[in-house]
Design an enzyme around this catalytic site. Structure first.
Site, short mmCIF file in Angstrom:
data_model
loop_
_atom_site.label_atom_id
_atom_site.label_comp_id
_atom_site.label_asym_id
_atom_site.label_seq_id
_atom_site.Cartn_x
_atom_site.Cartn_y
_atom_site.Cartn_z
NE ARG A 52 -3.10 0.05 3.61
CZ ARG A 52 -3.35 0.76 4.77
NH1 ARG A 52 -2.71 -0.90 5.38
NH2 ARG A 52 -3.33 1.63 4.87
CE LYS A 68 -0.48 -3.68 12.75
NZ LYS A 68 -0.53 -2.80 11.32
N1 URA Z 1 -1.43 1.58 10.65
C1 URA Z 1 -0.93 0.39 10.46
O1 URA Z 1 -0.73 -0.18 11.96
N2 URA Z 1 -1.65 0.24 9.43
C2 URA Z 1 -2.29 1.15 8.25
O2 URA Z 1 -2.82 0.83 7.37
C3 URA Z 1 -1.90 2.48 9.00
C4 URA Z 1 -1.35 2.41 9.93
#
Ligand code: URA
Ligand code: CA
Length: 434
Positions: free
Chosen positions: A168, A187
């Site tokens: 991305r 996460k």
């Molecule tokens: N922080 C993240 O962990 N993921 C993202 O997509 C954007 C910021």
């Protein structure tokens, strides 16, 4: 199933099924689906968005793409806090010991990362002897015994997110709310949280610059959490100026100690009490937010919060005597004052630029290979709305080199004084629970 058909489906604005999302994430993780097809898909998502169900499915597919931390041997409801990142954000250092002191288990996995200052682990390493390289079993035992421990990142957590985030980054698809929300939530969930309190920052120093976008991101994350069975809420907090006074590793440890003593900056204290109350409430250690806040205030007042910090530091090898004598923390060789050039009121402190000034001093990493100088950084003497007299210090600069002209220049350019009285910004812009 063919990837090209799924790209087409999303391109035309249709909803992908759970099976289809699992197929994509599995294939991308094992390399059977190439970057170029996933690039096309993320661009389609950028324009067409994702439904609530798709977001939850994507999050769980990424959670399942790698290892998941099992915290089931820890008693109680594990509540994790996540901040979307800011400048001089000392909340984690304060909140851990604070909520642990009222019985909330804090089982924190933390990293280093890039940024204006180090991550939580770097900051804690300003305490001599403190280390996070502990065995999983010891980590669990420490949390059960002391209610708090921090372990370094290990294992292969959410590999799909790592790959996707990197992709991305180079395909102009970072700024997509469904993709950001599922990335962050995956996460937290993989790290074993039962419940999640989000601190979504808003303003110049934040990932999301406008209140509208910050609220939308918060809502997206809260919905994902609640849809996948993790009680989740979000606080939207101000990051138009840095939080608290200190920006720097050892300087923030000192600031956390002050705050746990009840002598910290007003904004940092208030944000920690707000986030902390929600953590205590979600952990079911209080039956209302009011009761939760009272518990936390009492713990600061009677010294239990500070005592918990000492136990936490010493149980992981750290020299807890720094708590009573912060002069034992790494000290910079030189200090300089940024003096006001005229009388006035502080009307603007551009958070990210001030953060970059701290990084120039060596407080943060520009690349993975950079070495952090734990002693250096900035301490704001004035915040937005404060009056200053010509010659008075606005910022103290802690440095290990003698020439700080570039840093001073940057600070002067990003701290504005006006003759008219300026208002302090609102700290908490809202709370989102559904
Ligand atoms: N922080 C993240 O962990 N993921 C993202 O997509 C954007 C910021
Ligand atoms: Ca701070």
């Amino acid at each position: 199933m063919r990837m090209v058909d799924l790209i087409e489906k999303k391109r035309d604005g249709l909803e992908l099924s759970s099976e289809e999302i699992n197929f994509i994430i599995k294939g991308y993780t094992d390399g059977s689906i190439p970057d170029y097809q996933v690039s096309a898909l993320t661009m389609a998502i950028y324009f067409k968005g994702m439904t609530e169900k798709e977001r939850a499915d994507l999050t769980m597919a990424m959670v399942e793409s790698g290892d998941q931390i099992n915290l089931s041997q820890i008693q109680g409801i594990k509540v994790d806090k996540h901040s979307t990142g800011g400048v001089g954000d000392t909340t984690t250092l304060v909140l851990g010991p604070l909520v642990a002191s009222v019985g909330v288990p804090v089982a924190k996995m933390s990293g280093r990362g890039l940024g204006h200052t180090g991550g939580t682990i770097d900051k804690l390493e300003a305490v001599k002897g403190f280390h996070v390289e502990i065995e999983n079993s010891e980590f669990i035992n420490l949390v059960n015994k002391n209610k708090i421990a921090v372990i370094g990142q290990s294992g292969n957590l959410t590999p799909a997110d790592k790959k996707l985030y990197a992709l991305r980054d180079v395909t102009a698809t970072v700024d997509s709310i469904p993709l950001i929300a599922s990335s962050i939530m995956s996460k937290k969930i993989a790290a074993g949280a039962d419940a999640i309190v989000l601190d979504v920052k808003t303003g110049a120093g934040a990932f999301m610059k406008t209140l509208e976008d910050s609220k939308e991101l918060a809502r997206a994350m809260v919905r994902i959490g609640n849809n996948v069975g993790r009680k989740t809420m979000a606080v939207i907090s101000d990051m138009s100026q840095p939080l608290g006074f200190a920006i720097g590793n050892a300087l923030e440890v000192k600031e956390a100690i002050d705050t746990l003593k009840g002598e910290g900056p007003e904004d940092l204290t208030e944000l920690c009490l707000t986030l902390g109350s929600h953590m205590v409430y979600l952990a079911e250690k209080a039956s209302s937010l009011t009761e939760a806040r009272e518990l936390l205030e009492a713990s600061i007042k009677d010294g239990s919060a500070l005592e918990k910090l000492k136990v936490f530091l010493s149980s992981q090898g750290g020299d807890a005597s720094i708590v009573d004598d912060p002069s034992k923390l790494p000290q910079a060789k030189y200090t300089f004052e940024l003096e006001a050039k005229e009388d006035g009121f502080v009307s603007e402190i551009v958070a990210d630029e001030v953060g970059t000034a701290a990084m120039l001093l060596g407080a943060g990493r520009a690349t993975k290979e950079s070495v952090i100088d734990l002693a250096v950084g900035l301490v704001l003497r004035k915040k937005i709305g404060d009056q200053v007299k010509k010659g008075e210090s606005i910022v103290t600069i802690y440095s290990n080199f003698e020439d700080v002209n570039e840093v001073k220049e940057m600070l002067y350019n990003n701290i504005t004084l006006t003759s008219a009285k300026a208002e302090a910004p609102i700290l908490i812009h809202g709370e989102i629970t559904e």
